[in-house]
Design a protein around this motif. Sequence first.
Motif, PDB file in Angstrom:
ATOM      1  N   LEU A  27     -55.839   0.888 -28.362  1.00  0.00           N
ATOM      2  CA  LEU A  27     -54.870   1.049 -29.450  1.00  0.00           C
ATOM      3  C   LEU A  27     -53.693   0.086 -29.318  1.00  0.00           C
ATOM      4  N   ASP A  28     -53.428  -0.417 -28.109  1.00  0.00           N
ATOM      5  CA  ASP A  28     -52.300  -1.329 -27.907  1.00  0.00           C
ATOM      6  C   ASP A  28     -52.649  -2.771 -28.241  1.00  0.00           C
ATOM      7  N   PHE A  29     -53.938  -3.094 -28.386  1.00  0.00           N
ATOM      8  CA  PHE A  29     -54.348  -4.479 -28.646  1.00  0.00           C
ATOM      9  C   PHE A  29     -54.818  -4.685 -30.090  1.00  0.00           C
ATOM     10  N   ILE A  30     -54.508  -3.764 -30.972  1.00  0.00           N
ATOM     11  CA  ILE A  30     -54.881  -3.956 -32.379  1.00  0.00           C
ATOM     12  C   ILE A  30     -53.968  -5.023 -32.984  1.00  0.00           C
ATOM     13  N   ASP A  31     -54.559  -6.117 -33.440  1.00  0.00           N
ATOM     14  CA  ASP A  31     -53.797  -7.208 -34.042  1.00  0.00           C
ATOM     15  C   ASP A  31     -53.498  -6.856 -35.500  1.00  0.00           C
ATOM     16  N   HIS A  32     -52.243  -6.946 -35.883  1.00  0.00           N
ATOM     17  CA  HIS A  32     -51.844  -6.546 -37.228  1.00  0.00           C
ATOM     18  C   HIS A  32     -52.437  -7.453 -38.297  1.00  0.00           C
ATOM     19  N   GLY A  33     -52.543  -8.753 -38.020  1.00  0.00           N
ATOM     20  CA  GLY A  33     -53.127  -9.663 -39.003  1.00  0.00           C
ATOM     21  C   GLY A  33     -54.606  -9.372 -39.232  1.00  0.00           C
ATOM     22  N   THR A  34     -55.346  -9.143 -38.134  1.00  0.00           N
ATOM     23  CA  THR A  34     -56.764  -8.798 -38.266  1.00  0.00           C
ATOM     24  C   THR A  34     -56.942  -7.467 -38.975  1.00  0.00           C
ATOM     25  N   LEU A  35     -56.055  -6.523 -38.693  1.00  0.00           N
ATOM     26  CA  LEU A  35     -56.132  -5.223 -39.365  1.00  0.00           C
ATOM     27  C   LEU A  35     -55.870  -5.367 -40.857  1.00  0.00           C
ATOM     28  N   ALA A  36     -54.913  -6.192 -41.240  1.00  0.00           N
ATOM     29  CA  ALA A  36     -54.618  -6.379 -42.662  1.00  0.00           C
ATOM     30  C   ALA A  36     -55.817  -6.973 -43.390  1.00  0.00           C
ATOM     31  N   TRP A  73     -34.152  -3.736 -25.678  1.00  0.00           N
ATOM     32  CA  TRP A  73     -35.158  -3.552 -26.715  1.00  0.00           C
ATOM     33  C   TRP A  73     -36.106  -4.745 -26.746  1.00  0.00           C
ATOM     34  N   GLY A  74     -37.399  -4.449 -26.921  1.00  0.00           N
ATOM     35  CA  GLY A  74     -38.405  -5.502 -27.013  1.00  0.00           C
ATOM     36  C   GLY A  74     -39.285  -5.313 -28.237  1.00  0.00           C
ATOM     37  N   ALA A  75     -39.737  -6.402 -28.819  1.00  0.00           N
ATOM     38  CA  ALA A  75     -40.578  -6.345 -30.018  1.00  0.00           C
ATOM     39  C   ALA A  75     -41.974  -5.866 -29.659  1.00  0.00           C
ATOM     40  N   VAL A  76     -42.644  -5.225 -30.610  1.00  0.00           N
ATOM     41  CA  VAL A  76     -44.023  -4.752 -30.447  1.00  0.00           C
ATOM     42  C   VAL A  76     -44.882  -5.528 -31.439  1.00  0.00           C
ATOM     43  N   PRO A  77     -45.468  -6.654 -31.022  1.00  0.00           N
ATOM     44  CA  PRO A  77     -46.206  -7.501 -31.962  1.00  0.00           C
ATOM     45  C   PRO A  77     -47.593  -6.980 -32.310  1.00  0.00           C
ATOM     46  N   ALA A  78     -48.127  -6.034 -31.556  1.00  0.00           N
ATOM     47  CA  ALA A  78     -49.492  -5.555 -31.798  1.00  0.00           C
ATOM     48  C   ALA A  78     -49.556  -4.070 -31.440  1.00  0.00           C
ATOM     49  N   GLY A  79     -50.676  -3.480 -31.790  1.00  0.00           N
ATOM     50  CA  GLY A  79     -50.904  -2.087 -31.449  1.00  0.00           C
ATOM     51  C   GLY A  79     -50.392  -1.127 -32.507  1.00  0.00           C
ATOM     52  N   VAL A  80     -50.731   0.131 -32.314  1.00  0.00           N
ATOM     53  CA  VAL A  80     -50.292   1.204 -33.208  1.00  0.00           C
ATOM     54  C   VAL A  80     -49.617   2.273 -32.359  1.00  0.00           C
ATOM     55  N   PRO A  81     -48.679   3.014 -32.932  1.00  0.00           N
ATOM     56  CA  PRO A  81     -47.982   4.054 -32.160  1.00  0.00           C
ATOM     57  C   PRO A  81     -48.953   5.128 -31.671  1.00  0.00           C
ATOM     58  N   GLN A  82     -48.779   5.522 -30.422  1.00  0.00           N
ATOM     59  CA  GLN A  82     -49.626   6.564 -29.851  1.00  0.00           C
ATOM     60  C   GLN A  82     -49.244   7.927 -30.426  1.00  0.00           C
ATOM     61  N   GLY A  83     -50.250   8.763 -30.630  1.00  0.00           N
ATOM     62  CA  GLY A  83     -50.011  10.112 -31.110  1.00  0.00           C
ATOM     63  C   GLY A  83     -49.915  10.245 -32.610  1.00  0.00           C
ATOM     64  N   THR A  84     -50.075   9.147 -33.344  1.00  0.00           N
ATOM     65  CA  THR A  84     -50.014   9.215 -34.802  1.00  0.00           C
ATOM     66  C   THR A  84     -51.392   9.496 -35.374  1.00  0.00           C
ATOM     67  N   THR A  85     -51.426  10.026 -36.591  1.00  0.00           N
ATOM     68  CA  THR A  85     -52.705  10.310 -37.245  1.00  0.00           C
ATOM     69  C   THR A  85     -53.433   9.026 -37.621  1.00  0.00           C
ATOM     70  N   LEU A  86     -52.690   7.981 -37.974  1.00  0.00           N
ATOM     71  CA  LEU A  86     -53.322   6.731 -38.406  1.00  0.00           C
ATOM     72  C   LEU A  86     -53.868   5.907 -37.248  1.00  0.00           C
ATOM     73  N   GLY A  87     -53.400   6.161 -36.015  1.00  0.00           N
ATOM     74  CA  GLY A  87     -53.830   5.338 -34.889  1.00  0.00           C
ATOM     75  C   GLY A  87     -55.332   5.278 -34.702  1.00  0.00           C
ATOM     76  N   PRO A  88     -56.031   6.409 -34.519  1.00  0.00           N
ATOM     77  CA  PRO A  88     -57.494   6.353 -34.360  1.00  0.00           C
ATOM     78  C   PRO A  88     -58.210   5.766 -35.572  1.00  0.00           C
ATOM     79  N   TRP A  89     -57.689   6.047 -36.774  1.00  0.00           N
ATOM     80  CA  TRP A  89     -58.329   5.498 -37.971  1.00  0.00           C
ATOM     81  C   TRP A  89     -58.219   3.972 -38.016  1.00  0.00           C
TER      82      TRP A  89
END
Length: 345
Positions: A27-36, A73-89
């Motif tokens: 879940l931490d290596f999901i690329d946002h561009g590839t997901l879009a 504070w550090g940027a999060v360039p990839a991944g989805v938040p843990q514990g969310t409903t959308l993460g596994p989807w």
Amino acid sequence: MIHEWLQATDGNSSSVRVFLFDYRKALDFIDHGTLAAKLKEVEIPNSIVHWILGFLSDRSQRVKRSRECLSEWGAVPAGVPQGTTLGPWHFLLMINDLLTPSALFGMWKYVDDTTLSEKVPKGQQSRAQEAVDQVSNWSAENLFQLYLEKTKELSISFRRSPEHFDPVTVDGIQIQATTSSRLLGLIINNTLTWNDHVDSLIKQAARKIYLLVQLKRARVPAEDLCLQSELESVQKRALACIFPRMPYREALERACLTSIREHHEDITKSLFRSISENQDSKLHYLIPEAFGPHYNSRRQRTHNLIAAGGFEILRRGLSPSELSSIPPPNLGYTVNFLRDCAGLG
């Protein structure tokens, strides 16, 4: 999945090679561009795509060591938040286009656990390396990392002399062969039996029982150790899966079981009987002696009657003529007194 492997090896001397893939921090290596791009391929409305990307983008995080110790504070360039409903989807959408090279292979995907199998008929060559290379290439293209330390190969064959296949490698690293592995909470072995899984459950139960014994020795209150309600709920859920839409009491009778409370009572009674009836038992001396009162709380009535008078006359049920023939006793009640009490006049 297991049913398909059993069918593939049932009486035909075929073998099944199973590869259990695991992804590192999936879940931490999901690329946002590839997901879009993949969101647009499944014909999701653009408004929903923008909403999802807005939820994932421009996120930041930091580490808290104590109340006053915080990192930058550090940027999060990839991944989805843990514990969310959308993460596994999101991850399911990412691996939706992961396919096998041909119909000879089977694939099952559940979040970050991907299982690949190949049926190898007797006397034929295995093409497992081709399928594993395709999984490895797809993972690299989608910026995922295979966790090779947890990736295993399970060979299933019921032949007397199982075939030995060439090892399969990923980036020059050989996939480790094993006789059993954990998959989705279950331990599957190369004989497709539940022996290893049951043994694991028994060991877990033994460790927990040992912990309860130690807590009991530490004089933890019994009410804090009572797990009867928790065990009862586990049994209810298990019977609900086996006998759906059946009342709990009927399910117990159908499965020839008793409730946890009744089971505990039966065990307690049986243990007490074994101790009380066996004088050689080490615990028999702990049972107190049977209480026998040496006094009678009722008032004792004494009657000064001789053999020929009183209750002996009433017990024998003599007639009035017979009573008149009995000589009066020297002591105690007279015959006339007894006749008056009996209404014989």
